[in-house]
Design an enzyme around this catalytic site. Structure first.
Site, PDB file in Angstrom:
ATOM      1  N   ASN A 121      -3.053   6.117   5.838  1.00 24.09           N
ATOM      2  CA  ASN A 121      -2.290   5.163   6.628  1.00 24.09           C
ATOM      3  C   ASN A 121      -0.783   5.307   6.439  1.00 24.09           C
ATOM      4  O   ASN A 121       0.009   4.804   7.223  1.00 24.09           O
ATOM      5  CB  ASN A 121      -2.718   3.737   6.256  1.00 24.09           C
ATOM      6  N   HIS A 138      -4.158  -9.523   9.913  1.00 22.67           N
ATOM      7  CA  HIS A 138      -4.885  -8.866  11.005  1.00 22.67           C
ATOM      8  C   HIS A 138      -6.032  -9.734  11.531  1.00 22.67           C
ATOM      9  O   HIS A 138      -7.060  -9.205  11.969  1.00 22.67           O
ATOM     10  CB  HIS A 138      -5.420  -7.494  10.559  1.00 22.67           C
ATOM     11  N   LYS A 154       0.813  -1.220   0.000  1.00 22.48           N
ATOM     12  CA  LYS A 154       0.000   0.000   0.000  1.00 22.48           C
ATOM     13  C   LYS A 154       0.844   1.267   0.000  1.00 22.48           C
ATOM     14  O   LYS A 154       0.605   2.196  -0.781  1.00 22.48           O
ATOM     15  CB  LYS A 154      -0.925   0.016   1.227  1.00 22.48           C
TER      16      LYS A 154
END
Length: 362
Positions: free
Chosen positions: A93, A138, A70
């Site tokens: 982020n 996650h 990302k």
């Protein structure tokens, strides 16, 4: 009201009295009592991304999400826009909150978006939404892969253009590492070629010409802690890939090098299946040094796959062991496949410690 901390008693829940909106830090799970109570009362709960998007609208947004890549793809898109002479801000982020961005009306916003941030979006509408890849991650937070996947796919809600990995069966502009590109990217690894292909597809979707894309691909050297060459010492390359906090990222890091790899693994587990990881670990891995809380879990998986390893405990000890055993041509790779929170505040601190230790080697 902004929620940054864990609040878990009835007295603290009274903080909701008179509140009309809750803006939740992505690190706070939706199951926290304060958040649950807010929803029960009908109080809207937004992520900071939702707030930032509303503050910056109607400026056009490109959103980037995925399990791996990302930040690299978001920063590369920023370079592409600058090469095309367009004003752009990269946030989300990646480090800078969207709500802190001050931009002219003509600016584009490239937002790196995590699953945690996407959980609580409501009206976020992107000019281009990019999904890079999707693998279990996650699970300590989401519980099941299906919940993680659902959070990631929220990026496509209300998006004008959708950029998706070829072969996933999702509607949109498909890309893959095999795509022809305007120029060869400078970053190593097939996964970085896929990142470049995704950025190229997104840039083309909004009318950026190939000459600007090519210029950025030739110049972009990546970002810290992502396959970052720290040092070459006596023919051995020392590479910091501390961002690799899951098995997908660690496998990609190993596969980026056509050389024997001495791999530093470990940290805090995130609920992944290390048995599958150990079975698919590339044969070019010459040694594995285990650190941190997940050492026992990783050791069991590696032993079950017939892979040898050494228990180092700390990154300092792992660096010492690798320095004593590495031969010219080897790559010593910190690509931990785990979170950092057992021994470090974040993956950046972990990478900085690796840099420091490597720089001290005689």
């Amino acid at each position: 009201m902004r929620v940054d901390a864990e609040l878990d008693n009835e007295e603290e829940l009274r903080l909701l009295d008179g509140v009309e909106l809750v803006v939740k830090n992505p690190g706070v799970p939706g199951e926290r009592p304060l958040v649950v109570e807010a929803r029960r009362r009908g109080i809207p709960v937004w992520s900071e991304v939702e707030l930032g998007w509303r503050l910056l609208a109607p400026r056009p947004f490109i959103g980037v999400t995925g399990t791996k890549g990302k930040t690299t793809t978001s920063e590369l898109l920023g370079e592409i826009f600058r090469a095309a002479g367009r004003e752009v801000f990269v946030a989300g982020n990646v480090g800078r909150p969207l709500s802190a961005v001050e931009a002219s009306d003509e600016a584009w916003i490239v937002a790196e978006l995590s699953s945690f941030q996407l959980e609580d979006v409501h009206e976020l509408a992107l000019e281009v939404a990019v999904l890079l890849n999707l693998e279990p991650d996650h699970l300590d937070r989401h519980g099941r892969f299906e919940r993680y996947r659902a959070a990631k796919l929220r990026i496509f809600e209300r998006a004008r253009h959708k950029v998706v990995p070829r072969g996933m069966g999702l509607e949109g502009i498909e890309f893959s590492a095999d795509d022809a590109l305007p120029a060869a990217p400078q970053l190593p690894g097939r996964h970085n070629r896929a990142n470049a292909a995704a950025a190229t597809a997104a840039a083309r979707a909004v009318g950026i010409p190939d000459d600007a894309i090519a210029a950025a691909l030739r110049e972009f050297r990546g970002v810290p802690h992502r396959l970052e060459l720290v040092r070459e010492r006596e023919g051995v390359r020392w590479v910091n890939d501390s961002i690799a906090t899951n098995t997908l990222a660690a496998r990609a890091g190993v596969e980026a090098f056509d050389a024997p790899v001495r791999l530093i693994l470990g940290g805090r587990a995130k609920g992944e299946d290390y048995n599958a990881f150990a079975r698919t670990l590339a044969g070019r891995v010459a040694a594995v040094y285990l650190v941190g809380e997940a050492s026992d879990e990783l050791a069991e998986a590696l032993a079950g796959a017939g892979r040898s390893f050494e228990r180092a405990g700390t990154i300092e000890r792992a660096v010492d062991l690798a320095a004593g055993a590495a031969s010219p041509g080897d790559v010593v790779l910190l690509s931990p496949a785990c979170a950092s929170y057992d021994q470090f505040a974040n993956f950046e601190r972990r990478g900085e410690e690796f840099r420091r230790l490597v720089s001290k080697l005689p």
